[in-house]
Design a protein around this motif. Structure first.
Motif, PDB file in Angstrom:
ATOM      1  N   THR A 111     108.362  51.236  36.118  1.00 49.12           N
ATOM      2  CA  THR A 111     107.226  51.752  36.886  1.00 49.12           C
ATOM      3  C   THR A 111     106.105  50.735  36.966  1.00 49.12           C
ATOM      4  O   THR A 111     105.580  50.291  35.935  1.00 49.12           O
ATOM      5  N   ASP A 112     105.752  50.353  38.172  1.00 49.02           N
ATOM      6  CA  ASP A 112     104.618  49.454  38.380  1.00 49.02           C
ATOM      7  C   ASP A 112     103.321  50.261  38.300  1.00 49.02           C
ATOM      8  O   ASP A 112     103.309  51.467  38.548  1.00 49.02           O
ATOM      9  N   ILE A 113     102.235  49.578  37.972  1.00 46.53           N
ATOM     10  CA  ILE A 113     100.938  50.235  37.807  1.00 46.53           C
ATOM     11  C   ILE A 113     100.008  49.791  38.925  1.00 46.53           C
ATOM     12  O   ILE A 113      99.749  48.595  39.099  1.00 46.53           O
ATOM     13  N   ALA A 114      99.486  50.767  39.698  1.00 43.71           N
ATOM     14  CA  ALA A 114      98.539  50.443  40.764  1.00 43.71           C
ATOM     15  C   ALA A 114      97.694  51.671  41.076  1.00 43.71           C
ATOM     16  O   ALA A 114      98.229  52.730  41.410  1.00 43.71           O
ATOM     17  N   PHE A 115      96.380  51.527  40.943  1.00 41.59           N
ATOM     18  CA  PHE A 115      95.464  52.615  41.256  1.00 41.59           C
ATOM     19  C   PHE A 115      95.136  52.576  42.743  1.00 41.59           C
ATOM     20  O   PHE A 115      94.654  51.572  43.257  1.00 41.59           O
ATOM     21  N   ASN A 116      95.404  53.677  43.426  1.00 45.07           N
ATOM     22  CA  ASN A 116      95.167  53.765  44.863  1.00 45.07           C
ATOM     23  C   ASN A 116      94.210  54.915  45.144  1.00 45.07           C
ATOM     24  O   ASN A 116      94.635  56.023  45.473  1.00 45.07           O
ATOM     25  N   PRO A 117      92.904  54.664  45.022  1.00 45.68           N
ATOM     26  CA  PRO A 117      91.932  55.750  45.199  1.00 45.68           C
ATOM     27  C   PRO A 117      91.825  56.200  46.653  1.00 45.68           C
ATOM     28  O   PRO A 117      92.149  55.446  47.574  1.00 45.68           O
ATOM     29  N   ASN A 118      91.347  57.419  46.840  1.00 41.83           N
ATOM     30  CA  ASN A 118      91.086  57.931  48.188  1.00 41.83           C
ATOM     31  C   ASN A 118      89.695  57.451  48.620  1.00 41.83           C
ATOM     32  O   ASN A 118      88.685  58.020  48.226  1.00 41.83           O
ATOM     33  N   ASN A 119      89.666  56.412  49.449  1.00 40.90           N
ATOM     34  CA  ASN A 119      88.385  55.818  49.847  1.00 40.90           C
ATOM     35  C   ASN A 119      88.150  55.847  51.355  1.00 40.90           C
ATOM     36  O   ASN A 119      87.253  55.152  51.841  1.00 40.90           O
ATOM     37  N   SER A 120      88.929  56.607  52.093  1.00 39.96           N
ATOM     38  CA  SER A 120      88.833  56.543  53.558  1.00 39.96           C
ATOM     39  C   SER A 120      87.460  56.977  54.062  1.00 39.96           C
ATOM     40  O   SER A 120      86.853  56.312  54.906  1.00 39.96           O
ATOM     41  N   LEU A 121      86.941  58.102  53.544  1.00 36.94           N
ATOM     42  CA  LEU A 121      85.624  58.572  53.991  1.00 36.94           C
ATOM     43  C   LEU A 121      84.531  57.621  53.524  1.00 36.94           C
ATOM     44  O   LEU A 121      83.602  57.323  54.289  1.00 36.94           O
ATOM     45  N   LEU A 122      84.611  57.162  52.296  1.00 34.09           N
ATOM     46  CA  LEU A 122      83.604  56.224  51.785  1.00 34.09           C
ATOM     47  C   LEU A 122      83.569  54.961  52.639  1.00 34.09           C
ATOM     48  O   LEU A 122      82.487  54.469  52.981  1.00 34.09           O
ATOM     49  N   GLN A 123      84.727  54.431  52.991  1.00 35.89           N
ATOM     50  CA  GLN A 123      84.774  53.242  53.839  1.00 35.89           C
ATOM     51  C   GLN A 123      84.165  53.519  55.204  1.00 35.89           C
ATOM     52  O   GLN A 123      83.454  52.676  55.761  1.00 35.89           O
ATOM     53  N   GLU A 124      84.432  54.711  55.730  1.00 35.25           N
ATOM     54  CA  GLU A 124      83.853  55.083  57.030  1.00 35.25           C
ATOM     55  C   GLU A 124      82.330  55.139  56.941  1.00 35.25           C
ATOM     56  O   GLU A 124      81.627  54.659  57.840  1.00 35.25           O
ATOM     57  N   ILE A 125      81.820  55.726  55.859  1.00 33.95           N
ATOM     58  CA  ILE A 125      80.364  55.839  55.685  1.00 33.95           C
ATOM     59  C   ILE A 125      79.734  54.455  55.582  1.00 33.95           C
ATOM     60  O   ILE A 125      78.692  54.182  56.188  1.00 33.95           O
ATOM     61  N   ILE A 126      80.370  53.566  54.822  1.00 34.29           N
ATOM     62  CA  ILE A 126      79.823  52.220  54.641  1.00 34.29           C
ATOM     63  C   ILE A 126      79.906  51.428  55.936  1.00 34.29           C
ATOM     64  O   ILE A 126      78.932  50.791  56.355  1.00 34.29           O
ATOM     65  N   ASN A 127      81.050  51.463  56.598  1.00 30.20           N
ATOM     66  CA  ASN A 127      81.247  50.676  57.818  1.00 30.20           C
ATOM     67  C   ASN A 127      80.346  51.144  58.959  1.00 30.20           C
ATOM     68  O   ASN A 127      79.951  50.338  59.808  1.00 30.20           O
ATOM     69  N   SER A 128      80.033  52.440  58.990  1.00 28.39           N
ATOM     70  CA  SER A 128      79.177  52.974  60.056  1.00 28.39           C
ATOM     71  C   SER A 128      77.687  52.827  59.749  1.00 28.39           C
ATOM     72  O   SER A 128      76.845  53.154  60.588  1.00 28.39           O
ATOM     73  N   GLY A 129      77.369  52.318  58.546  1.00 23.64           N
ATOM     74  CA  GLY A 129      75.966  52.147  58.169  1.00 23.64           C
ATOM     75  C   GLY A 129      75.279  53.430  57.747  1.00 23.64           C
ATOM     76  O   GLY A 129      74.044  53.467  57.628  1.00 23.64           O
ATOM     77  N   ASN A 130      76.060  54.491  57.510  1.00 25.73           N
ATOM     78  CA  ASN A 130      75.467  55.783  57.155  1.00 25.73           C
ATOM     79  C   ASN A 130      75.244  55.959  55.660  1.00 25.73           C
ATOM     80  O   ASN A 130      74.739  57.003  55.232  1.00 25.73           O
ATOM     81  N   LEU A 131      75.600  54.945  54.871  1.00 26.36           N
ATOM     82  CA  LEU A 131      75.358  55.063  53.430  1.00 26.36           C
ATOM     83  C   LEU A 131      73.872  55.211  53.141  1.00 26.36           C
ATOM     84  O   LEU A 131      73.478  55.917  52.207  1.00 26.36           O
ATOM     85  N   LYS A 132      73.039  54.586  53.967  1.00 29.71           N
ATOM     86  CA  LYS A 132      71.596  54.650  53.763  1.00 29.71           C
ATOM     87  C   LYS A 132      71.050  56.058  53.987  1.00 29.71           C
ATOM     88  O   LYS A 132      69.922  56.379  53.552  1.00 29.71           O
TER      89      LYS A 132
END
Length: 253
Positions: A116-137
């Motif tokens: 078994t290989d080890i790799a953490f794959n978090p759910n970041n789709s919404l966070l990436q959308e918020i950051i890329n759209s500039g809405n994090l502010k």
């Protein structure tokens, strides 16, 4: 209304009542300014309501994402612990000649530890959308914004650590790419040949001589050290970050 004032101004000019004309002109300007200010206030209020509504939507989505990521990380920590526990069992075999396992026992621990290989794959789709759209502010909690920004860079650090762990795992597996040891024996004795569709065979070569290999022992030891560091230096602090982010989200909603 403005047409009414304009007609009055025209009459005043015609009658050469300049003082009254100025008062009416000033009144017209004041009305225009008041109208603009009212429109701006209404627009700002609507924008504020829209921003607050979007924030609530974002926070609900982020909470769901980070709760899922927390479950994934918890399961990954358990898998990693099983892996380096198995590797420590192998070291017990190499360190004590009287503890030599059977071929089946050795095959099972090899398979469970390194399959078994080890790799953490978090759910970041919404966070990436918020950051890329500039809405994090638009998230009102400053500390939450900082934590979310740091989260992305932390994940990158963990990926590099996981790559190093993968390298140490491959170094152990590479010893089975030679003529000296047999992967087929591991699959047969661990009982996985049938499940992965391999034809059955009664002829197996022993891998127990690996227990006398210093190279094998060193590779397993490096795997253990890297696995332990992955958990203690990366996964455990990351779990704390997850808990803090979820707490901040709950406090902002």
């Amino acid at each position: 209304m403005l047409r009414f004032f304009r007609r009055i101004r025209q009459n005043l000019l015609a009658e050469k009542k300049f003082t009254k004309y100025l008062f009416y002109a000033l009144g017209e300007i004041i009305l225009v300014v008041i109208g603009i200010l009212i429109a701006l206030a209404i627009n700002n209020a609507n924008q504020k309501r829209l921003t607050e509504k979007n924030e609530v939507t974002y926070l609900m989505g982020l909470k769901e994402e980070f709760q899922t990521s927390k479950l994934k990380l918890k399961e990954l920590i358990a898998v990693n612990q099983d892996n380096y526990s198995g590797a420590k069992q192998i070291l017990e075999y190499t360190g004590d000649p009287s503890a030599t396992p059977s071929e089946e026992e050795f095959s099972k621990v090899l398979y469970s530890t390194f399959s078994t290989d080890i790799a953490f794959n978090p759910n970041n789709s919404l966070l990436q959308e918020i950051i890329n759209s500039g809405n994090l502010k638009n998230l009102s909690d400053t500390e939450l914004r900082i934590q979310l920004t740091n989260w992305i860079s932390t994940i990158e650090d963990i990926r590099r650590q996981e790559e190093e762990l993968g390298i140490q795992r491959i170094k152990v597996l590479d010893m089975f790419r030679t003529n000296d040891y047999s992967l087929r024996t591991i699959f047969e004795k661990a009982g996985v040949s049938e499940s992965i569709g391999l034809p059955s065979t009664d002829v197996t070569e022993s891998n127990l001589s690996l227990l006398d290999s210093k190279e094998f022992e060193n590779n397993v030891l490096m795997f253990i050290i890297t696995s332990y560091a992955t958990e203690e230096v990366h996964y455990r602090p990351l779990m704390q970050d997850l808990d803090k982010i979820l707490k901040l989200i709950d406090g902002t909603k």
